[in-house]
Each structure stands twice: as C-alpha cells, then as structure tokens.
Design a protein around this motif. Structure first.
Motif, short mmCIF file in Angstrom:
data_model
loop_
_atom_site.label_atom_id
_atom_site.label_comp_id
_atom_site.label_asym_id
_atom_site.label_seq_id
_atom_site.Cartn_x
_atom_site.Cartn_y
_atom_site.Cartn_z
N PRO A 35 32.09 35.10 30.36
CA PRO A 35 31.63 33.92 29.61
C PRO A 35 32.73 33.14 28.92
CG PRO A 35 30.89 35.97 28.59
CD PRO A 35 31.40 36.33 29.92
N GLY A 36 33.73 33.84 28.36
CA GLY A 36 34.81 33.12 27.70
C GLY A 36 35.59 32.24 28.65
N ARG A 37 35.89 32.78 29.81
CA ARG A 37 36.63 32.01 30.82
C ARG A 37 35.79 30.84 31.33
NH1 ARG A 37 38.66 35.67 35.48
NH2 ARG A 37 39.64 36.66 33.67
N TYR A 38 34.49 31.09 31.49
CA TYR A 38 33.58 30.03 31.93
C TYR A 38 33.59 28.88 30.93
CZ TYR A 38 29.27 27.69 33.38
OH TYR A 38 28.35 26.76 33.80
N ALA A 39 33.55 29.22 29.64
CA ALA A 39 33.53 28.18 28.61
C ALA A 39 34.82 27.36 28.63
CB ALA A 39 33.34 28.82 27.23
N ARG A 40 35.95 28.02 28.77
CA ARG A 40 37.22 27.30 28.76
C ARG A 40 37.34 26.37 29.96
NH1 ARG A 40 38.85 32.44 27.34
NH2 ARG A 40 39.73 32.89 29.40
N ALA A 41 36.82 26.81 31.11
CA ALA A 41 36.88 25.99 32.32
C ALA A 41 35.92 24.81 32.26
CB ALA A 41 36.58 26.84 33.55
N ARG A 64 34.72 23.20 29.48
CA ARG A 64 34.95 22.21 28.42
C ARG A 64 36.18 21.38 28.73
NH1 ARG A 64 33.80 26.60 23.65
NH2 ARG A 64 31.52 26.65 23.90
N PRO A 65 36.08 20.07 28.49
CA PRO A 65 37.20 19.19 28.82
C PRO A 65 38.42 19.43 27.94
CG PRO A 65 35.52 18.00 27.58
CD PRO A 65 34.94 19.35 27.92
N ILE A 66 39.59 19.10 28.47
CA ILE A 66 40.82 19.21 27.68
C ILE A 66 40.72 18.30 26.47
CG2 ILE A 66 43.31 18.77 27.70
CD1 ILE A 66 43.28 19.42 30.68
N GLY A 67 41.11 18.83 25.31
CA GLY A 67 41.01 18.04 24.09
C GLY A 67 39.68 18.15 23.39
N SER A 68 38.80 19.02 23.90
CA SER A 68 37.49 19.21 23.28
C SER A 68 37.66 19.71 21.86
CB SER A 68 36.67 20.21 24.08
OG SER A 68 35.52 20.60 23.37
N SER A 69 36.76 19.28 20.99
CA SER A 69 36.82 19.70 19.59
C SER A 69 36.30 21.10 19.40
CB SER A 69 36.02 18.72 18.72
OG SER A 69 34.67 18.71 19.12
N HIS A 70 35.70 21.70 20.46
CA HIS A 70 35.20 23.06 20.35
C HIS A 70 36.35 24.02 20.08
CE1 HIS A 70 31.20 22.02 21.56
NE2 HIS A 70 31.63 21.52 22.69
N ASN A 71 36.17 24.95 19.18
CA ASN A 71 37.17 25.96 18.88
C ASN A 71 37.02 27.10 19.88
OD1 ASN A 71 38.85 27.92 17.88
ND2 ASN A 71 38.15 27.75 15.77
N LEU A 72 37.81 27.07 20.96
CA LEU A 72 37.66 28.06 22.02
C LEU A 72 38.03 29.45 21.57
CD1 LEU A 72 38.97 26.08 25.10
CD2 LEU A 72 36.64 26.34 24.29
N ASP A 73 38.88 29.57 20.53
CA ASP A 73 39.25 30.90 20.06
C ASP A 73 38.05 31.66 19.55
OD1 ASP A 73 41.88 30.49 20.66
OD2 ASP A 73 42.44 29.77 18.66
N ARG A 74 37.03 30.92 19.11
CA ARG A 74 35.84 31.58 18.58
C ARG A 74 35.05 32.24 19.70
NH1 ARG A 74 32.20 27.79 16.45
NH2 ARG A 74 31.21 29.47 15.33
N VAL A 75 35.27 31.78 20.96
CA VAL A 75 34.56 32.37 22.09
C VAL A 75 35.17 33.71 22.44
CG1 VAL A 75 33.86 31.99 24.47
CG2 VAL A 75 34.01 30.04 22.90
N GLU A 78 24.70 26.90 29.92
CA GLU A 78 24.52 25.59 29.32
C GLU A 78 25.00 25.60 27.87
OE1 GLU A 78 23.38 22.69 30.70
OE2 GLU A 78 23.34 23.71 32.65
N LYS A 79 24.72 26.68 27.14
CA LYS A 79 25.17 26.78 25.75
C LYS A 79 26.69 26.89 25.67
CE LYS A 79 20.96 28.83 23.85
NZ LYS A 79 20.37 29.93 23.05
N LEU A 80 27.30 27.63 26.59
CA LEU A 80 28.75 27.77 26.59
C LEU A 80 29.43 26.44 26.87
CD1 LEU A 80 29.06 31.14 28.55
CD2 LEU A 80 29.81 30.75 26.18
N ARG A 81 28.80 25.59 27.65
CA ARG A 81 29.37 24.28 27.97
C ARG A 81 29.18 23.28 26.84
NH1 ARG A 81 26.65 21.61 31.48
NH2 ARG A 81 28.33 20.27 32.17
N ALA A 82 28.06 23.39 26.12
CA ALA A 82 27.68 22.30 25.23
C ALA A 82 27.69 22.63 23.74
CB ALA A 82 26.30 21.79 25.62
N SER A 83 27.89 23.89 23.37
CA SER A 83 27.81 24.24 21.95
C SER A 83 29.08 24.95 21.50
CB SER A 83 26.60 25.14 21.69
OG SER A 83 26.88 26.48 22.09
N GLU A 84 29.21 25.16 20.19
CA GLU A 84 30.33 25.87 19.62
C GLU A 84 29.97 27.31 19.27
OE1 GLU A 84 32.28 23.83 16.44
OE2 GLU A 84 32.17 21.89 17.41
#
Length: 321
Positions: free
Chosen positions: A295-301, A303-314, A259-265
């Motif tokens: 977990p990193g792959r889960y987060a990228r999958a 989160r929607p395209i164009g999300s403001s989350h900085n995926l590199d931080r994951v 849930e945190k990987l989906r909804a937080s930064e």
C-alpha cells in the motif's frame, strides 16, 4: 448507496463523445477505440448486426434496442455479417459530439453512440467481469430510457446555453438506466459481480457488504441475510459471481483502500482499521495480493509529484514496505 451506484460513482464515468450515424446500403463500422471505456449504443431506426471480438455468433440488434459494451473488446456493427468494415476512428472523426454522420448515403439505419471514459484506475478490474455486450430493449415500458435518449439528442441539435452539460448528465442517466434494465432481464447467464447483483437474493448480500465493508462478515452471516443455507448461498454466489463471497469482499475492500490511498492523507493503519482490519500486517498482505504492490508504494506511485500529502505518514515502522 446501493452497489451499482457506488461502483459507478467510484469509476467516475465521463461521457467524452456522442454521435449519430445515419447509415445506408451495405455498411459496417469497426469500433476500434473501446479500450478502457464503456460504450452505449441506441438503434433508433432500422437494425444492425453486432459482432464482438472473441465472442459468440453475431447478434442482431433490432430497432428500438440499446446495447452496452463495457469490457473494451473490439466489435463491428453493420448491415450484414459479410461487409468489410471501416474503422470508426476514420468514419466518425476525432471531434464528433452532437454531429450526424451520414455513411454510405444514409437512410437505412440510425444509430446513436456515447463513449464513457473513467477517472479511476480500478476501472479495468471492475469492468472485465461484466458481460462483453448487454442488449436492452428501449421500446414499450422502457419509455423512460427512450425519453432520456431523445432529450439528449435534442440538446445536441439545439445547442442552447448549457447544452453540453445537460447532454453529459443525460448520457450518464442513459448508462445507468440501460444497466438497470439489463439487470432486470433474467434470461442471461453471465458470470461476475454484475451478474450476482442481478440476482435478487445475492444482491442482498452484496448490498450488505457494500453498506458496511468493515463488518466481520462470514459466509454464514451473509447466507442468513439472503434466507439461504450456508452451503446453498456459497455455491450460488460462486456460480454467479465467479468467486467466493469472502474473496469478493476482500477485493472490494482493497479497491476502496486504493481509492483512499490515492485521494486522502490517511495512514495505512487508519485505512486498514476503517476497512475492518485489526492487524496492519494482514491488511498489507491482502492489499499486495490483490493490487500487486504494498500500500505505501501504491500511494507514492499514485500521487502526483509535489502533492501536499505527507507520504512519510504512509510508511509506518515495521510495515515491511
């Protein structure tokens, strides 16, 4: 927050339709739209037979009873066990909230049904360990539940300003009340987290794990909270929950992590630490084992395209993702 409240909050249930069926004569309806949902039915008048796909023998649901079906299995309700069922999607139609559907002339049985969908992708994991059907008496000292049902249908019928929102809130209240009443019934022999929660001693351990999932819980610490010996607690927990206390704790941690990987930064490292993992590698291993992906792959999958989350931080160096 207690475990039941926490799980339901995490699932984010949304009532998508409520209908009243006035059935008569020989009738049967096949509930063909249950996948990924919880359905809650109340038999206001008459009675009906309930048959669960792949379940035990048909169950008679008397007047004044409610039953909840959380696992998505197919089911048939009707006046008898030998009546050819019609599909609910055909009988009730696609847009039916607040409508009374007269079927086979009506007059013999009056059933109210509410369907809930869930926003959380963890819904299947949490729901499949619940019983396929949970019957609850709404008569007698169950007046609070019955009152909520009557209020909800009153809102639908009068259609005053705000009725849709009030009916939604009442549907949620009915679901929680029904689950709570079922938990208070000691005659069932279910297995799963819900069954463990219904056990007064085991619920103490579950409440502790939910209240502080990051704590370094051991079987001995949890047993002490319940007032049981380590061996007795471990055996009873496994018998009721269908898994060990530590396996349950790990799975709950991974659900929270997802849930945190989906909804937080938050980074993977920060999430791991918040759930009691000193080693990010240990967290990654546990997450992949439970969720089937790092977990990193889960987060990228997730989160929607164009999300403001900085995926590199994951993606942390050396995380193996």
């Amino acid at each position: 927050m207690d475990p039941l409240s926490e799980v339901l909050s995490l699932l984010k249930p949304r009532s998508v339709s409520t209908a009243e069926v006035d059935a008569g004569g020989a009738w049967a309806i096949q509930l063909d739209d249950l996948a990924g949902q919880i359905k809650c039915y109340i038999v206001v008048k008459g009675s009906c037979w309930l048959t669960i796909e792949g379940g035990d023998a048909p169950v008679r649901i008397p007047e004044g009873s409610c039953f909840v079906m959380p696992t998505g299995r197919g089911a048939v309700i009707g006046s008898g066990q030998d009546v050819e069922p019609a599909l609910a999607s055909e009988v009730l139609g696609p847009t039916r909230s607040g409508r009374v559907i007269t079927y086979q002339g009506g007059g013999d049985a009056y059933v109210i049904g509410t369907r809930f969908e869930f926003a959380s992708p963890n819904a299947p994991t949490l729901l499949r360990s619940m019983p396929p059907v949970m019957p609850v008496e709404t008569s007698g000292d169950r007046a609070r539940l019955r009152g909520s049902i009557e209020l909800m249908m009153e809102e639908f019928r009068e259609a005053r300003p705000g009725s849709d929102l009030i009916a939604q809130q009442l549907a949620h209240l009915i679901l929680v009340q029904a689950l709570r009443l079922y938990m208070s019934t000691r005659s069932h022999n279910d297995i799963g987290w819900f069954a463990a929660l219904a056990d007064p001693q085991l619920s103490t351990a579950l409440e502790a794990m939910h209240a502080n999932p990051a704590h370094p819980w051991t079987v001995q610490k949890l047993a002490t909270l319940t007032g049981m010996s380590r061996t007795t607690f471990a055996e009873r927990f496994r018998a009721r929950a269908g898994e060990t206390p530590i396996a349950y704790l790990t799975r709950w941690r991974m659900i929270l992590a997802s849930e945190k990987l989906r909804a937080s930064e938050d980074t993977v490292g920060r999430i791991a630490s918040s759930l009691g993992y000193e080693s990010e590698h240990a967290f990654n291993t546990a997450f992949k084992r439970e969720m089937g992906t790092p977990p990193g792959r889960y987060a990228r999958a997730a989160r929607p395209i164009g999300s403001s989350h900085n995926l590199d931080r994951v993606m942390l160096p050396g995380s193996g993702q």
